[in-house]
Design an enzyme around this catalytic site. Sequence first.
Site, PDB file in Angstrom:
ATOM      1  N   LYS A   1      -5.257   1.183 -20.718  1.00 58.58           N
ATOM      2  CA  LYS A   1      -5.610   0.751 -19.533  1.00 58.58           C
ATOM      3  C   LYS A   1      -6.360  -0.588 -19.834  1.00 58.58           C
ATOM      4  O   LYS A   1      -7.557  -0.372 -20.651  1.00 58.58           O
ATOM      5  CB  LYS A   1      -6.558   2.015 -19.154  1.00 58.58           C
ATOM      6  CG  LYS A   1      -7.298   1.547 -17.729  1.00 58.58           C
ATOM      7  CD  LYS A   1      -7.935   2.566 -17.060  1.00 58.58           C
ATOM      8  CE  LYS A   1      -8.805   2.091 -15.746  1.00 58.58           C
ATOM      9  NZ  LYS A   1      -9.368   3.147 -14.911  1.00 58.58           N
TER      10      LYS A   1
ATOM     11  N   LYS B   1      -1.525   0.395 -17.586  1.00 60.39           N
ATOM     12  CA  LYS B   1      -2.492   0.240 -16.417  1.00 60.39           C
ATOM     13  C   LYS B   1      -2.779  -1.132 -16.564  1.00 60.39           C
ATOM     14  O   LYS B   1      -3.813  -1.249 -17.402  1.00 60.39           O
ATOM     15  CB  LYS B   1      -3.169   1.453 -15.905  1.00 60.39           C
ATOM     16  CG  LYS B   1      -3.976   0.898 -14.764  1.00 60.39           C
ATOM     17  CD  LYS B   1      -5.081   2.080 -14.589  1.00 60.39           C
ATOM     18  CE  LYS B   1      -5.617   1.965 -13.123  1.00 60.39           C
ATOM     19  NZ  LYS B   1      -6.908   2.978 -12.949  1.00 60.39           N
TER      20      LYS B   1
ATOM     21  N   SER C   1      -4.040  -1.239  -7.191  1.00 59.82           N
ATOM     22  CA  SER C   1      -4.552  -1.757  -6.074  1.00 59.82           C
ATOM     23  C   SER C   1      -4.262  -3.138  -5.731  1.00 59.82           C
ATOM     24  O   SER C   1      -4.040  -3.732  -4.816  1.00 59.82           O
ATOM     25  CB  SER C   1      -6.072  -1.237  -5.678  1.00 59.82           C
ATOM     26  OG  SER C   1      -6.915  -1.840  -6.673  1.00 59.82           O
TER      27      SER C   1
ATOM     28  N   TYR D   1       1.105   2.806  -4.526  1.00 57.85           N
ATOM     29  CA  TYR D   1       0.636   3.172  -3.314  1.00 57.85           C
ATOM     30  C   TYR D   1       1.841   2.810  -2.120  1.00 57.85           C
ATOM     31  O   TYR D   1       1.871   3.323  -1.162  1.00 57.85           O
ATOM     32  CB  TYR D   1      -0.437   2.160  -2.939  1.00 57.85           C
ATOM     33  CG  TYR D   1      -1.575   2.283  -3.675  1.00 57.85           C
ATOM     34  CD1 TYR D   1      -2.621   3.218  -3.552  1.00 57.85           C
ATOM     35  CD2 TYR D   1      -1.850   1.462  -4.924  1.00 57.85           C
ATOM     36  CE1 TYR D   1      -3.595   3.688  -4.352  1.00 57.85           C
ATOM     37  CE2 TYR D   1      -3.115   1.592  -5.703  1.00 57.85           C
ATOM     38  CZ  TYR D   1      -3.878   2.604  -5.725  1.00 57.85           C
ATOM     39  OH  TYR D   1      -5.042   3.028  -6.352  1.00 57.85           O
TER      40      TYR D   1
HETATM   41  C1  PBG Z   1     -11.525   4.493 -12.511  1.00 63.84           C
HETATM   42  C2  PBG Z   1     -10.277   4.153 -11.950  1.00 63.84           C
HETATM   43  C3  PBG Z   1      -9.752   2.786 -11.562  1.00 63.84           C
HETATM   44  C4  PBG Z   1      -8.651   2.936 -11.119  1.00 63.84           C
HETATM   45  C5  PBG Z   1      -8.225   4.297 -11.180  1.00 63.84           C
HETATM   46  N1  PBG Z   1      -9.154   4.813 -11.963  1.00 63.84           N
HETATM   47  C6  PBG Z   1     -10.738   1.617 -11.597  1.00 63.84           C
HETATM   48  C7  PBG Z   1     -11.617   1.113 -12.559  1.00 63.84           C
HETATM   49  O1  PBG Z   1     -11.145   1.237 -13.732  1.00 63.84           O
HETATM   50  O2  PBG Z   1     -12.397   0.418 -12.372  1.00 63.84           O
HETATM   51  C8  PBG Z   1      -7.924   1.682 -10.373  1.00 63.84           C
HETATM   52  C9  PBG Z   1      -6.945   2.058  -9.426  1.00 63.84           C
HETATM   53  C10 PBG Z   1      -6.353   0.718  -8.799  1.00 63.84           C
HETATM   54  O3  PBG Z   1      -6.817  -0.283  -8.843  1.00 63.84           O
HETATM   55  O4  PBG Z   1      -5.356   1.163  -7.794  1.00 63.84           O
HETATM   56  N2  PBG Z   1     -11.575   5.596 -13.312  1.00 63.84           N
END
Ligand code: PBG
Length: 306
Positions: free
Chosen positions: A177, A230, A256, A295
């Site tokens: 991530k 991710k 997102s 999504y």
């Molecule tokens: C945080 C989390 C995030 C997303 C999923 N889980 C955001 C972050 O790490 O700040 C992001 C998902 C997305 O942007 O669609 N636990």
Amino acid sequence: MVREISLSASDFIYPLFVHEGSEDEVIDAMPGCRRWSMAGLVKEAGEAYALGVPAVVLFPAVDGSLKNKTADECWNDAGLIPRAIKGLKAEYPDLVVVTDVALDPYNSDGHDGVVREGEIVNDETVEILVKQAVCHAKAGADIVSPSDMMDGRVAAIRSGLDEAGYADVSILSYTAKYASAYYGPFRGALDSAPKGGDKKTYQMDYANVSESIRETILDEEEGADMVMVKPAGAYLDIIYRMKQTTTLPVAAYQVSGEYLMIKSAAKAGWVDEKAVVLESLTGIKRAGADIILSYFAKDVAGWLKG
Ligand code: PBG
């Protein structure tokens, strides 16, 4: 006949936001997505399921009054997510319910871990994540999905689940991530942006490749059942490398910001939404993803059926 990759509704996990209110709320930064009420959540998940999407992943928008520095609400058995799991399972027992394991929606500091004197404290956070995972398993979650990026959390969650009698609950780990600007709209949707600093001490540097391999090997050793990359679109090489590294199923999350870029360009009339969505998702699958969090999951399932 000679096409090599085809998308199927069964490839997808559909991310859904849930809140306490009785109305479904529009999310300005994520047109087409909602903060669902409990009833709205069950209806939306049911529609996706009827179109062949096997799984949903849940994200809570938690009231500010319930947030504190140790994110205690995240393992409240009467909390929003346990109730959402039970609501979904009561209506759709075979829908796969995945939950997000991380502190940020519940943490007054907005970080995935506990903050003490400006530092993220790894081991104390892991203990809380284990309680959160067990709480979700108790409510009926099929898969828990740690997105926090603390070290050692997969092993700790695995033994926590096993000791509590949930050996059959799987772990989908956010393995690679990255600290990404593409998460902006999501943080707006949940009001979960960090109050100070950034997430670069626990999420990965987007310039790194080998680290994703190291994380994959560690997660596999720690007992992950599925691994994840991710974001997805800017990380196709990482998906490819991860797929070569492990025999575990590889998931990729079209996040997102990726969603919003397509949605907003399509709204302006600059791209053909359906064509770009199908191309981007096929690219993610072609790179090696077995599972895609998107999504667009319900839309795609509808198009494939239509
Ligand atoms: C945080 C989390 C995030 C997303 C999923 N889980 C955001 C972050 O790490 O700040 C992001 C998902 C997305 O942007 O669609 N636990």
